[in-house]
Design a protein around this motif. Structure first.
Motif, PDB file in Angstrom:
ATOM      1  N   VAL A 198     -10.883  28.347 -24.224  1.00  0.00           N
ATOM      2  CA  VAL A 198     -10.292  29.527 -24.871  1.00  0.00           C
ATOM      3  C   VAL A 198      -9.358  29.082 -25.990  1.00  0.00           C
ATOM      4  O   VAL A 198      -9.368  29.640 -27.098  1.00  0.00           O
ATOM      5  CB  VAL A 198      -9.534  30.376 -23.829  1.00  0.00           C
ATOM      6  CG1 VAL A 198      -8.825  31.532 -24.501  1.00  0.00           C
ATOM      7  CG2 VAL A 198     -10.487  30.873 -22.765  1.00  0.00           C
TER       8      VAL A 198
ATOM      9  N   LYS B 245      -9.665  29.870 -30.089  1.00  0.00           N
ATOM     10  CA  LYS B 245      -8.570  30.470 -30.852  1.00  0.00           C
ATOM     11  C   LYS B 245      -8.115  29.535 -31.959  1.00  0.00           C
ATOM     12  O   LYS B 245      -7.814  29.966 -33.071  1.00  0.00           O
ATOM     13  CB  LYS B 245      -7.396  30.788 -29.921  1.00  0.00           C
ATOM     14  CG  LYS B 245      -7.688  31.926 -28.974  1.00  0.00           C
ATOM     15  CD  LYS B 245      -6.442  32.362 -28.256  1.00  0.00           C
ATOM     16  CE  LYS B 245      -5.945  31.300 -27.313  1.00  0.00           C
ATOM     17  NZ  LYS B 245      -4.650  31.673 -26.721  1.00  0.00           N
TER      18      LYS B 245
ATOM     19  N   ILE C 211     -11.523  41.660 -36.222  1.00  0.00           N
ATOM     20  CA  ILE C 211     -11.517  40.219 -35.968  1.00  0.00           C
ATOM     21  C   ILE C 211     -10.888  39.923 -34.600  1.00  0.00           C
ATOM     22  O   ILE C 211     -11.427  39.133 -33.804  1.00  0.00           O
ATOM     23  CB  ILE C 211     -10.708  39.490 -37.063  1.00  0.00           C
ATOM     24  CG1 ILE C 211     -11.289  39.771 -38.446  1.00  0.00           C
ATOM     25  CG2 ILE C 211     -10.632  37.996 -36.798  1.00  0.00           C
ATOM     26  CD1 ILE C 211     -12.596  39.141 -38.696  1.00  0.00           C
ATOM     27  N   ALA C 212      -9.743  40.583 -34.345  1.00  0.00           N
ATOM     28  CA  ALA C 212      -9.048  40.353 -33.073  1.00  0.00           C
ATOM     29  C   ALA C 212      -9.942  40.728 -31.902  1.00  0.00           C
ATOM     30  O   ALA C 212     -10.035  39.984 -30.910  1.00  0.00           O
ATOM     31  CB  ALA C 212      -7.743  41.153 -33.030  1.00  0.00           C
TER      32      ALA C 212
ATOM     33  N   TYR D  40     -12.616  38.048 -31.390  1.00  0.00           N
ATOM     34  CA  TYR D  40     -12.078  36.873 -30.688  1.00  0.00           C
ATOM     35  C   TYR D  40     -11.878  37.180 -29.211  1.00  0.00           C
ATOM     36  O   TYR D  40     -12.202  36.374 -28.341  1.00  0.00           O
ATOM     37  CB  TYR D  40     -10.742  36.441 -31.301  1.00  0.00           C
ATOM     38  CG  TYR D  40     -10.890  35.513 -32.484  1.00  0.00           C
ATOM     39  CD1 TYR D  40     -11.381  34.218 -32.309  1.00  0.00           C
ATOM     40  CD2 TYR D  40     -10.535  35.910 -33.757  1.00  0.00           C
ATOM     41  CE1 TYR D  40     -11.514  33.363 -33.380  1.00  0.00           C
ATOM     42  CE2 TYR D  40     -10.660  35.057 -34.835  1.00  0.00           C
ATOM     43  CZ  TYR D  40     -11.153  33.786 -34.644  1.00  0.00           C
ATOM     44  OH  TYR D  40     -11.291  32.939 -35.694  1.00  0.00           O
ATOM     45  N   PHE D  41     -11.337  38.371 -28.942  1.00  0.00           N
ATOM     46  CA  PHE D  41     -11.094  38.746 -27.550  1.00  0.00           C
ATOM     47  C   PHE D  41     -12.399  38.749 -26.767  1.00  0.00           C
ATOM     48  O   PHE D  41     -12.459  38.261 -25.637  1.00  0.00           O
ATOM     49  CB  PHE D  41     -10.428  40.124 -27.507  1.00  0.00           C
ATOM     50  CG  PHE D  41      -9.983  40.522 -26.132  1.00  0.00           C
ATOM     51  CD1 PHE D  41      -8.792  40.057 -25.616  1.00  0.00           C
ATOM     52  CD2 PHE D  41     -10.776  41.355 -25.342  1.00  0.00           C
ATOM     53  CE1 PHE D  41      -8.379  40.409 -24.342  1.00  0.00           C
ATOM     54  CE2 PHE D  41     -10.369  41.714 -24.073  1.00  0.00           C
ATOM     55  CZ  PHE D  41      -9.169  41.239 -23.562  1.00  0.00           C
TER      56      PHE D  41
ATOM     57  N   CYS E 135     -13.253  35.200 -25.988  1.00  0.00           N
ATOM     58  CA  CYS E 135     -12.328  34.436 -25.148  1.00  0.00           C
ATOM     59  C   CYS E 135     -12.152  35.016 -23.741  1.00  0.00           C
ATOM     60  O   CYS E 135     -12.043  34.271 -22.767  1.00  0.00           O
ATOM     61  CB  CYS E 135     -10.951  34.364 -25.815  1.00  0.00           C
ATOM     62  SG  CYS E 135     -10.963  33.431 -27.340  1.00  0.00           S
ATOM     63  N   TYR E 136     -12.115  36.352 -23.657  1.00  0.00           N
ATOM     64  CA  TYR E 136     -11.744  36.947 -22.366  1.00  0.00           C
ATOM     65  C   TYR E 136     -12.727  36.592 -21.244  1.00  0.00           C
ATOM     66  O   TYR E 136     -12.289  36.251 -20.140  1.00  0.00           O
ATOM     67  CB  TYR E 136     -11.575  38.458 -22.511  1.00  0.00           C
ATOM     68  CG  TYR E 136     -10.905  39.097 -21.328  1.00  0.00           C
ATOM     69  CD1 TYR E 136      -9.690  38.617 -20.875  1.00  0.00           C
ATOM     70  CD2 TYR E 136     -11.494  40.160 -20.649  1.00  0.00           C
ATOM     71  CE1 TYR E 136      -9.061  39.183 -19.780  1.00  0.00           C
ATOM     72  CE2 TYR E 136     -10.868  40.737 -19.554  1.00  0.00           C
ATOM     73  CZ  TYR E 136      -9.653  40.247 -19.123  1.00  0.00           C
ATOM     74  OH  TYR E 136      -9.040  40.797 -18.032  1.00  0.00           O
TER      75      TYR E 136
END
Lengths: 222, 227
Positions: free
Chosen positions: A152, A156, A190-191, A194-195, A198-199
């Motif tokens: 993760v 990031k 974008i956020a 990414y989430f 990663c999540y």
């Protein structure tokens, strides 16, 4: 300027996301290989090797990734190598990831119970045999949850490669924003992307940890 | 082409480097204090009986921990701007770093709270301590003491991560470096010096936290080592 977010922009962002995944894999594999060497060097019987690897880890862990990326980007140019942003970002991230993964894995190797080491020694296994046949198979089990958790961090951290001109998700967002100028909406997309990457990994890492019965969550860098 | 390094040309800018390092420490200090408060509140909130509060705190922690700091900084920067609020880049940087480190602090503090034995709280109740007294003396202070090494290394990482704030032209060490290298065309030398300065800053911070730990928790035997 002007215009609205259309399918082409989204396609462009999607391509950026693929490059983020690609760069993350480069960093994971490169950093994994170097990190494994670091982990072994940190517990080497030779004092000089131990000290050299410890200094490496301290230096990298005491420097921001952003500065390491700049060093890789300008440093490779300074010694006359013409490298692409991908190579510069990949090399810098490899060095960075290696320092952290090396420390994580050293901890995992050393947390294999002491009697295992002694028993292997008592069975007259050589140092290599002891490592490959007894210690590492057990260490890999211990190392899996924190390694997944660290992935993760890698994903990031690839966002910083945007500053050396590598067009991954963050950079493609900036490019789209330059033509549309709707920063809040675009960075929100974008956020979320990414989430979404990663999540699931975070959850997977937590599940693995719970299965192993040790409640340490990933507390690695931002 | 062989490598030619010219450090004197860059080193003569040392007052700027020192000023940048001081700004980085200031940025980190503000974000550390505010983030520690926010994170502790979020950790307390996650254990709340009210499902709404607990859920909101969990959502905050998970969102922040699963998105890059760079994106968070841009969102805060442009988010505040689109609301028509004008702040200096430094203020925005402090806000974004606080929100970021708050989430990590919350996770660490939660681990600390979970490590408090149930019996201690029951004993405190048996001794008729008030809820506030229990929270302060039995839960909060011992929890901080337990997770102090993890907390402090998170704060050192925060200081390093603050370099990202150069991207919204907040003034700090990396921003100073970007300026100097574009002025001198000595990029490699500049970033080497800056890397050394960051290593020194992180060593200073760790030594400082270690010393602070000795003062704050005299009964603690094993502290995080400064190195």
């Amino acid at each position: 300027m002007g215009g609205h977010l259309n399918i082409n922009h989204l396609m462009f962002l999607g391509q950026g996301a693929l490059w983020t995944i690609g760069l993350s894999l480069v960093a994971l594999i490169g950093g994994g290989i170097v990190g494994f060497v670091i982990a072994l060097a940190r517990i080497s019987p030779l004092k000089s090797v131990r000290i050299a690897s410890a200094v490496y880890v301290q230096l990298i862990q005491g420097t921001p990734l952003l500065v390491i990326l700049f060093l890789g980007y300008f440093g490779l140019a300074a010694i006359g190598l013409k490298v692409s942003p991908l190579a510069a970002a990949g090399a810098s991230l490899t060095l960075y990831v290696a320092a952290y993964l090396g420390e994580i894995w050293r901890g995992c190797i050393q947390s294999v119970p002491k009697p295992q080491w002694e028993a292997a020694e008592g069975l007259a296994l050589s140092r290599t045999q002891r490592m490959t046949k007894v210690i590492l198979p057990q260490a890999i089990r211990i190392a899996t949850p924190p390694t997944v958790g660290f992935m993760v961090q890698i994903i990031k951290n690839t966002s910083l490669a945007s500053v050396v001109g590598f067009v991954e998700l963050m950079r493609s967002g900036q490019i789209v924003n330059n033509s549309l100028f709707e920063p809040f909406a675009i960075y929100a997309i974008i956020a979320v992307t990414y989430f979404a990457m990663c999540y699931p990994l975070s959850l997977f890492s937590q599940r693995l940890e719970q299965r192993m019965g040790r409640g340490r969550s990933n507390l690695a860098p931002a | 082409m062989s490598l030619q390094l010219d450090f004197p040309a860059v080193l003569e800018r040392w007052p700027s480097f020192v000023a940048g390092a001081v700004l980085t420490l200031e940025l980190a200090a503000f974000a550390t204090v505010l983030g520690a408060l926010l994170g502790t509140l979020a950790a307390v909130g996650r254990g709340a009986h009210n499902a709404l509060i607990a859920g909101a705190c969990k959502a905050y922690v998970e969102t922040i921990r699963n998105t890059p700091l760079l994106v968070q900084i841009f969102l805060v920067y442009f988010g505040l701007a689109s609301l028509g609020l004008k702040f200096s880049a430094f203020t925005v940087a402090v806000a974004a770093l606080t929100i970021n480190v708050g989430a990590y602090t919350a996770e660490i503090m939660r681990a600390g709270f979970e490590a408090i034995p149930r019996g201690q709280i029951e004993a405190a109740e048996g001794l008729a301590l008030s809820r506030l007294q229990i929270y302060w003396h039995i839960i909060l202070l011992p929890a901080i003491e337990k997770v102090y090494p993890a907390l402090t290394s998170q704060f050192v990482l925060l200081m390093l991560a603050s370099s990202v704030c150069s991207q919204i032209s907040a003034e700090e060490l990396t921003a100073v470096a970007n300026y100097i290298q574009s002025d001198t065309y000595r990029a490699f030398e500049t970033y080497i010096i800056v890397a050394v300065l960051y290593v020194i800053l992180s060593l200073v911070m760790r030594a400082g936290f270690w010393g602070l730990g000795l003062v704050l928790f005299p009964r603690r035997r094993r502290l995080g080592t400064p190195l």
